[in-house]
Design an enzyme around this catalytic site. Structure first.
Site, PDB file in Angstrom:
ATOM      1  N   MET A  11      23.038   0.325   5.625  1.00  0.00           N
ATOM      2  CA  MET A  11      23.865   1.199   6.463  1.00  0.00           C
ATOM      3  C   MET A  11      25.149   1.610   5.726  1.00  0.00           C
ATOM      4  O   MET A  11      25.612   0.924   4.813  1.00  0.00           O
ATOM      5  CB  MET A  11      24.244   0.465   7.756  1.00  0.00           C
ATOM      6  CG  MET A  11      23.082   0.234   8.715  1.00  0.00           C
ATOM      7  SD  MET A  11      22.512   1.730   9.536  1.00  0.00           S
ATOM      8  CE  MET A  11      23.879   2.068  10.645  1.00  0.00           C
ATOM      9  N   GLY A  14      26.352   6.640   3.055  1.00  0.00           N
ATOM     10  CA  GLY A  14      26.571   8.078   2.894  1.00  0.00           C
ATOM     11  C   GLY A  14      25.297   8.896   2.786  1.00  0.00           C
ATOM     12  O   GLY A  14      25.298   9.983   2.194  1.00  0.00           O
ATOM     13  N   GLU A  86      17.188   9.577   8.200  1.00  0.00           N
ATOM     14  CA  GLU A  86      16.692   8.410   8.940  1.00  0.00           C
ATOM     15  C   GLU A  86      15.167   8.311   8.851  1.00  0.00           C
ATOM     16  O   GLU A  86      14.455   8.170   9.846  1.00  0.00           O
ATOM     17  CB  GLU A  86      17.145   8.470  10.406  1.00  0.00           C
ATOM     18  CG  GLU A  86      18.632   8.613  10.605  1.00  0.00           C
ATOM     19  CD  GLU A  86      19.439   7.365  10.227  1.00  0.00           C
ATOM     20  OE1 GLU A  86      18.831   6.354   9.807  1.00  0.00           O
ATOM     21  OE2 GLU A  86      20.671   7.409  10.337  1.00  0.00           O
TER      22      GLU A  86
END
Length: 201
Positions: A11, A14, A86
């Site tokens: 996580m 960027g 994602e």
């Protein structure tokens, strides 16, 4: 020759910012790109990839039922790149669709996402990408507690580390922090309680 890229990280490395930057670079040259982002991640404005530094870019939203290849085939202009944010939320079938886009439509696909969840298990999409991607690259960031490279995601609730629960819990810096292997198993609870997500950006 087009390739399927999987660029993974923990996580807060960027990843969304990188997607927006790549899209901007293509569009500066008059080249169309398509960005896909998961409907599941509803932290920000729907229909956009949004970075923590405030940048945003319009995106097609996908869920488990989305036929990505059909959307790409129906696009009316020549596409020079597909970008996915994602990517851990992709299904195996969707990753296989991306390979078809690369192999038969000759469009490069760049997927950014997490490799492992907060329990250090692979996501379905990440596992498929590790199998099918032509190029696998790590986007590096540092551990919240030390200067080692962060390789894991520590879930935090009310200032406490959490190691059990459902795989998917949408959250940002208030819920997950990047950590190294050592600090994952021995995080500074005092730091977490003091900070409790207020100063993590």
């Amino acid at each position: 020759m087009a390739n399927l890229y999987f660029r993974y990280s923990s996580m807060n490395a960027g990843k969304s910012t990188e997607i927006i930057k790549i899209a901007h670079n293509y569009e500066e040259q008059g080249k169309d790109v398509l960005i896909f982002a998961p409907k599941l991640d509803d932290r920000y404005e729907t229909g956009f990839v949004v970075s923590k530094i405030g940048l945003k870019k319009e995106a097609k939203m996908f869920d488990e039922q989305t036929k990505i290849r059909d959307i790409v085939q129906a696009y009316e202009k020549k596409l020079f790149c597909i970008l996915v944010d994602e990517g851990q939320f992709l299904t195996k079938e969707q990753v296989e669709d991306l390979t078809q886009i690369v192999d038969y439509m000759d469009i490069p696909v760049i997927v950014y996402g997490l490799k492992n969840d907060f329990q250090n298990n692979l996501f379905e999409g990440s596992e498929a990408l590790l199998v099918y991607a032509d190029k696998i690259e790590e986007v590096k960031t540092v551990c919240m507690f030390c200067n080692r490279k962060a390789t894991m995601n520590l879930r935090v609730i009310d200032g406490e580390p959490v190691y059990n629960g459902t795989q998917i819990h949408i959250g940002g810096s208030e819920s997950y922090i990047p950590v190294c292997r050592k600090c994952y198993g021995n995080p500074s609870v005092e730091y977490l309680r003091r900070d409790d997500g207020k100063n993590r950006t």
